[in-house]
Scaffold this motif. Structure first.
Motif, PDB file in Angstrom:
ATOM      1  N   VAL A  91       0.825  -1.212   0.000  1.00 26.00           N
ATOM      2  CA  VAL A  91       0.000   0.000   0.000  1.00 26.00           C
ATOM      3  C   VAL A  91       0.860   1.263   0.000  1.00 26.00           C
ATOM      4  O   VAL A  91       0.601   2.222  -0.732  1.00 26.00           O
ATOM      5  N   GLY A  92       1.888   1.286   0.829  1.00 23.54           N
ATOM      6  CA  GLY A  92       2.739   2.465   0.918  1.00 23.54           C
ATOM      7  C   GLY A  92       3.501   2.751  -0.359  1.00 23.54           C
ATOM      8  O   GLY A  92       3.824   3.913  -0.661  1.00 23.54           O
ATOM      9  N   LEU A  93       3.806   1.713  -1.118  1.00 19.86           N
ATOM     10  CA  LEU A  93       4.512   1.893  -2.385  1.00 19.86           C
ATOM     11  C   LEU A  93       3.581   2.502  -3.438  1.00 19.86           C
ATOM     12  O   LEU A  93       4.014   3.309  -4.265  1.00 19.86           O
ATOM     13  N   TYR A  94       2.304   2.106  -3.406  1.00 21.62           N
ATOM     14  CA  TYR A  94       1.331   2.736  -4.302  1.00 21.62           C
ATOM     15  C   TYR A  94       1.263   4.236  -4.018  1.00 21.62           C
ATOM     16  O   TYR A  94       1.241   5.057  -4.942  1.00 21.62           O
ATOM     17  N   ALA A  95       1.231   4.568  -2.733  1.00 20.00           N
ATOM     18  CA  ALA A  95       1.144   5.976  -2.343  1.00 20.00           C
ATOM     19  C   ALA A  95       2.383   6.747  -2.775  1.00 20.00           C
ATOM     20  O   ALA A  95       2.290   7.914  -3.185  1.00 20.00           O
ATOM     21  N   THR A  96       3.547   6.105  -2.709  1.00 19.91           N
ATOM     22  CA  THR A  96       4.784   6.761  -3.126  1.00 19.91           C
ATOM     23  C   THR A  96       4.777   7.038  -4.623  1.00 19.91           C
ATOM     24  O   THR A  96       5.165   8.121  -5.071  1.00 19.91           O
ATOM     25  N   SER A  97       4.326   6.061  -5.422  1.00 17.38           N
ATOM     26  CA  SER A  97       4.221   6.284  -6.869  1.00 17.38           C
ATOM     27  C   SER A  97       3.212   7.383  -7.179  1.00 17.38           C
ATOM     28  O   SER A  97       3.428   8.200  -8.085  1.00 17.38           O
ATOM     29  N   ARG A  98       2.134   7.427  -6.433  1.00 12.99           N
ATOM     30  CA  ARG A  98       1.143   8.488  -6.634  1.00 12.99           C
ATOM     31  C   ARG A  98       1.756   9.848  -6.320  1.00 12.99           C
ATOM     32  O   ARG A  98       1.552  10.823  -7.055  1.00 12.99           O
ATOM     33  N   LEU A 112       4.068   4.764   5.106  1.00  9.60           N
ATOM     34  CA  LEU A 112       3.685   3.800   6.138  1.00  9.60           C
ATOM     35  C   LEU A 112       2.273   4.050   6.664  1.00  9.60           C
ATOM     36  O   LEU A 112       1.655   3.130   7.212  1.00  9.60           O
ATOM     37  N   HIS A 113       1.781   5.264   6.506  1.00 11.88           N
ATOM     38  CA  HIS A 113       0.435   5.590   6.977  1.00 11.88           C
ATOM     39  C   HIS A 113      -0.572   5.738   5.837  1.00 11.88           C
ATOM     40  O   HIS A 113      -1.678   6.237   6.036  1.00 11.88           O
ATOM     41  N   ALA A 114      -0.186   5.284   4.640  1.00  9.57           N
ATOM     42  CA  ALA A 114      -1.049   5.481   3.470  1.00  9.57           C
ATOM     43  C   ALA A 114      -2.396   4.788   3.614  1.00  9.57           C
ATOM     44  O   ALA A 114      -3.406   5.264   3.080  1.00  9.57           O
ATOM     45  N   TRP A 115      -2.429   3.664   4.322  1.00  5.44           N
ATOM     46  CA  TRP A 115      -3.679   2.907   4.467  1.00  5.44           C
ATOM     47  C   TRP A 115      -4.762   3.730   5.153  1.00  5.44           C
ATOM     48  O   TRP A 115      -5.960   3.438   5.015  1.00  5.44           O
ATOM     49  N   ARG A 116      -4.391   4.773   5.882  1.00  4.15           N
ATOM     50  CA  ARG A 116      -5.365   5.579   6.614  1.00  4.15           C
ATOM     51  C   ARG A 116      -6.229   6.435   5.703  1.00  4.15           C
ATOM     52  O   ARG A 116      -7.219   7.007   6.148  1.00  4.15           O
TER      53      ARG A 116
END
Length: 266
Positions: A91-98, A112-116
């Motif tokens: 999940v955190g890697l998706y957020a980083t690419s975004r 690390l907190h992207a799931w929130r």
């Protein structure tokens, strides 16, 4: 211009109504996703490698705990089932690419907190994947008991029995077929659903339906993508989890680009 797939051109709707559409892609498109994933990993190498190192370290610690507790028979299903929960872990890697796509500076804390950002829906889908993983572990344990009821509970005994006993080949064949079934289900429902939940305020059921449709519309390309994911994940695990430091971020970033290309607005 939309790519052709199976005689279809243009987006394919998941349901009738204002829901995402699926874009058909060529069978070799996963290699392009890997290139984009590599570019993201190099651009955000500090965050990507730190994220991969955390997952690799946790995985190694869990494997050592299993071995140390004497439950050697759980080691194989736990490691082979890693791909079932990998979409959730990334999940955190998706957020980083975004973030990279939006021109933002990548940040490990934010990753690390992207799931929130969509906790209930991501959590719901995560529970389903974890339940599937636990069910696979249970099935694999029962298979082990059926084939190797008298195996010595030691690491040396486990390795020798799995690789050299008369029941090894039937066990490995049956385990591979059943495990592939579990992996196929997990892949179909999660390959684009979790990135979609990170990107849009939608629900888990719509995201899973979109993911299944993406696999159906692009079956050859998604079969290749599944093979690449399993190969890279297996390579990472085979190196005592050290390789996951690189292969997991690569898969995670590439999966984001797969989602962004496959799923378009309705």
């Amino acid at each position: 211009m939309m790519a052709e797939q199976g005689g279809e051109t243009g987006p394919v709707p998941v349901f009738s109504g204002a829901v995402p559409y699926i874009r058909p892609v060529p069978v070799d498109r996963p290699w392009h996703w890997l290139q984009l994933g590599m570019a993201d990993m190099l651009s955000a190498w500090r965050v990507s490698l730190a994220y991969g190192a955390l997952i690799a370290g946790f995985s190694l610690a869990l494997a050592l705990l299993v071995v140390g507790s004497g439950h050697i028979m759980l080691l194989l299903p736990l490691t082979s089932g890693f791909t079932l929960v990998a979409p959730l872990i990334a999940v955190g890697l998706y957020a980083t690419s975004r973030d990279l796509g939006q021109g933002r500076t990548p940040d490990l804390r934010r990753a690390l907190h992207a799931w929130r950002e969509n906790p209930l829906q991501v959590g719901f889908l995560g529970v389903l994947l974890l339940m599937l993983h636990l069910f696979w572990v249970r099935v694999a344990t029962l298979m082990y008991a059926l084939f190797f009821a008298d195996m010595a509970p030691t690491l040396d005994g486990f390795t020798a029995t799995i690789l050299h006993s008369g029941a090894s080949l039937p066990f490995l064949i049956a385990g591979t077929i059943i495990g592939a079934g579990f992996a196929g289900v997990a892949f179909a429902v999660s390959v684009v659903s979790i990135p979609m939940l990170m990107d849009r305020q939608t629900n888990a059921f719509t995201a899973m339906a979109t993911s299944i449709m993406a696999v159906r519309v692009n079956a050859p390309a998604m079969a290749l993508w599944a093979f690449i994911i399993v190969f890279l994940t297996g390579l990472g695990i085979a190196t005592m989890f050290v390789g996951l430091i690189i292969t997991l971020p690569l898969i995670g970033h590439a999966s984001w680009h797969a989602y962004k290309e496959l799923v378009v607005e309705g």
